[in-house]
Write a protein that holds these residues in place. Structure first.
Motif, mmCIF file in Angstrom:
data_model
loop_
_atom_site.group_PDB
_atom_site.id
_atom_site.type_symbol
_atom_site.label_atom_id
_atom_site.label_comp_id
_atom_site.label_asym_id
_atom_site.label_seq_id
_atom_site.Cartn_x
_atom_site.Cartn_y
_atom_site.Cartn_z
ATOM 1 N N LEU A 144 -7.287 1.512 -0.003
ATOM 2 C CA LEU A 144 -8.417 0.577 0.125
ATOM 3 C C LEU A 144 -9.573 0.999 -0.781
ATOM 4 O O LEU A 144 -10.260 0.153 -1.357
ATOM 5 C CB LEU A 144 -8.869 0.476 1.589
ATOM 6 N N ASP A 145 -9.776 2.311 -0.934
ATOM 7 C CA ASP A 145 -10.813 2.768 -1.866
ATOM 8 C C ASP A 145 -10.472 2.353 -3.294
ATOM 9 O O ASP A 145 -11.346 1.982 -4.082
ATOM 10 C CB ASP A 145 -10.980 4.285 -1.781
ATOM 11 N N SER A 202 -6.292 4.910 3.379
ATOM 12 C CA SER A 202 -7.682 5.113 2.954
ATOM 13 C C SER A 202 -7.792 5.157 1.434
ATOM 14 O O SER A 202 -8.668 4.514 0.843
ATOM 15 C CB SER A 202 -8.235 6.420 3.530
ATOM 16 N N TYR A 261 0.817 -1.235 0.000
ATOM 17 C CA TYR A 261 0.000 0.000 0.000
ATOM 18 C C TYR A 261 0.843 1.274 0.000
ATOM 19 O O TYR A 261 0.471 2.259 -0.643
ATOM 20 C CB TYR A 261 -1.059 -0.030 1.111
ATOM 21 N N GLU A 267 -12.988 -0.041 9.093
ATOM 22 C CA GLU A 267 -14.032 0.910 8.715
ATOM 23 C C GLU A 267 -14.802 0.428 7.484
ATOM 24 O O GLU A 267 -15.995 0.629 7.377
ATOM 25 C CB GLU A 267 -13.335 2.219 8.358
ATOM 26 N N ARG A 268 -14.081 -0.222 6.550
ATOM 27 C CA ARG A 268 -14.698 -0.686 5.307
ATOM 28 C C ARG A 268 -15.122 -2.140 5.380
ATOM 29 O O ARG A 268 -15.591 -2.703 4.393
ATOM 30 C CB ARG A 268 -13.706 -0.493 4.150
ATOM 31 N N GLU A 289 -2.166 7.187 7.261
ATOM 32 C CA GLU A 289 -3.630 7.088 7.291
ATOM 33 C C GLU A 289 -4.242 7.565 5.980
ATOM 34 O O GLU A 289 -5.157 6.948 5.433
ATOM 35 C CB GLU A 289 -4.185 7.921 8.453
ATOM 36 N N ASN A 290 -3.688 8.644 5.472
ATOM 37 C CA ASN A 290 -4.179 9.201 4.214
ATOM 38 C C ASN A 290 -4.010 8.204 3.062
ATOM 39 O O ASN A 290 -4.938 7.950 2.290
ATOM 40 C CB ASN A 290 -3.406 10.502 3.949
ATOM 41 N N ASP A 298 -7.027 0.036 10.688
ATOM 42 C CA ASP A 298 -8.131 0.934 11.042
ATOM 43 C C ASP A 298 -9.010 1.209 9.821
ATOM 44 O O ASP A 298 -10.243 1.133 9.899
ATOM 45 C CB ASP A 298 -7.582 2.276 11.560
ATOM 46 N N ALA A 299 -8.363 1.511 8.695
ATOM 47 C CA ALA A 299 -9.116 1.837 7.469
ATOM 48 C C ALA A 299 -9.859 0.607 6.953
ATOM 49 O O ALA A 299 -10.961 0.712 6.406
ATOM 50 C CB ALA A 299 -8.166 2.376 6.401
#
Ligand SMILES: [Zn+2]
Length: 440
Positions: free
Chosen positions: A117-118, A114, A75, A148-149, A110-111, A144-145
């Motif tokens: 994963l999107d 996210s 990632y 959330e998903r 974190e940025n 964490d991300a």
């Protein structure tokens, strides 16, 4: 309890069709019944409709396949994709290590997590085995991300005490940080942990020992690393470990070769190593677009099949050139053909779904949309570009699937579902053609 039913054309390949020709499961007009995110029934609509009378049925357009499973991807490298001009070792120094150093900043991690994963969901990928960076918080940011998903993600802190300044940990930090991360994350949501030494050259013997001890202490964890990717890398490994029988044997000497081991690439393997991989039950994540991009070579399907190796498919972003597992399947076809093997499109779909799931030891949960599995699936649009629409008009299922692999990419993903919920949808209103328009 929520009970839902989806009606549409269903296709999955639960086992390698090379060994199990009846593994291809196709319902031209199928019904998928989902209870609280789990598939509870699947079959021809005509057979199941009466038994599920009273449940609202949502018709879905396009070809429904299991959510894709990327068996090897980084990632932190998503913003270095398409970096010009170097093979593996130089490419790492010039492009990748500087980018990974920026992950010392948790907000940056974190940025990117996210956005990453999107991008997976946009490409129809619902599960993945992911390299983060050496920083423990890069794992926290990703998990964490993913929580959330509600995505099924396996990852673990990268171990690399011989890495460059800013990215080098120590054997002791590798042990304590990995232990803390395993305590924090293993078994939460749909997450899993992988002990992740970067590759043989970036870890000291002492750190490879730590990796082996971590695996022995945590039987649920995977081992995730790189193996025999690029000729210069292989030469450097042989030089550092002159007593090892071959590259795989380096990992073996530290207890890193077993049924839960996932090795990315495996382009340059002697038969001895393939025999040992097969005997141990370890698997290979084939990364065809990355192998071409870095000039690493073509994966030898013939050799792998002679040894009956367990195989999956990975994009290996950022050396890989596309997040799409459809595109990656098409690249695998071309790589196989370069060595004289024609990869069947149904087998390519297997590698991108249930095959990768088996490598990640999550095949009981995802990968083939069988009853009992989690309802992660994708609607493929075989008319997503004018050329695809022309090429697939009146095409058989096999031709349509192959055209999607050669010509398809993120544009061919009409919707992505996670646990029965739509997690991503293309923002145009043109629905894919229905199965009957291909009837032949
Ligand atoms: Zn990689």
């Amino acid at each position: 309890m929520t009970l839902r039913a989806f009606r549409g054309e269903l296709l999955s390949v639960a086992r390698d069709p090379r060994d199990h020709p009846d593994a291809v499961r196709h319902e031209a007009d199928g019904l998928l019944v989902v209870e609280d995110g789990i598939v509870v029934a699947r079959g021809p609509y005509a057979d199941l409709a009466d038994a599920h009378d009273g449940i609202a049925v949502e018709p879905l357009p396009g070809l429904i396949v299991p959510g894709f499973i990327d068996a090897h991807v980084h990632y932190p490298q998503m913003d270095c994709i398409a970096s010009h001009g170097a093979q593996l070792l130089d490419w790492l120094d010039r492009h990748i290590f500087p980018a990974e150093q920026a992950f010392a900043d948790r907000a940056h991690a974190e940025n990117v997590a996210s956005a990453f994963l999107d991008e997976l969901l946009r490409n129809g990928t619902t599960s993945a085995l992911v390299f983060p960076t050496v920083h423990a918080h890069s794992v926290d940011a990703l998990f964490d991300a993913a929580l959330e998903r509600q995505m099924r993600i396996v990852s673990g802190k990268v171990l690399m005490d011989l890495g460059p300044e800013g990215l080098a940990d120590t054997p002791e930090r590798a042990r304590t940080e990995s232990e803390a991360l395993i305590r924090r994350w293993q078994g939460r949501g749909r997450l899993g942990y992988a002990v992740t030494p970067r590759f043989a050259l970036t870890s000291s013997d002492a750190q490879l020992d730590v990796a082996g001890a971590l695996l022995a202490a945590h039987p649920d964890a995977l081992l995730h690393t790189h193996l025999a990717e690029n000729p210069r890398e292989c030469a450097a490994v042989a030089e550092r470990f002159p007593d090892a029988l071959d590259y795989l044997d380096v990992y073996d000497r530290f207890g890193l070769v077993g049924p839960r081991s996932v090795f990315a690439h495996g382009v340059h393997l002697p038969d001895r190593a393939c025999g040992r991989l097969a005997q141990s039950g370890a698997g290979i994540a084939i990364c065809p677009s990355s192998n071409l991009f870095l000039g690493s070579g073509f994966f030898d399907f013939g050799q792998a099949d002679r040894h009956r190796l367990r195989l999956g498919l990975g994009t290996d972003i950022g050396a890989g050139t596309n997040f799409s597992m459809l595109h990656t399947a098409g690249m695998a076809y071309q790589a196989a053909l370069a060595r004289g093997d024609a990869l069947d499109p149904f087998r390519a779909l297997f590698l991108a779904t249930a095959g990768s799931a088996a490598l990640l030891h999550i095949a009981d949960r995802v990968g083939s949309l069988e009853p009992g599995q989690e309802a992660d699936f994708v609607l493929l649009d075989a008319a997503s570009t004018p050329l695809l629409a022309r090429r697939t008009a009146g095409a058989s299922l096999a031709e349509r699937l192959f055209a999607l692999q050669i010509l398809g990419d993120d544009r061919a993903i009409f919707r992505t579902y996670v646990l029965g919920d739509c997690a991503w949808r293309r923002d145009d209103v043109h629905a894919p053609p229905a199965a009957k328009e291909y009837a032949r």
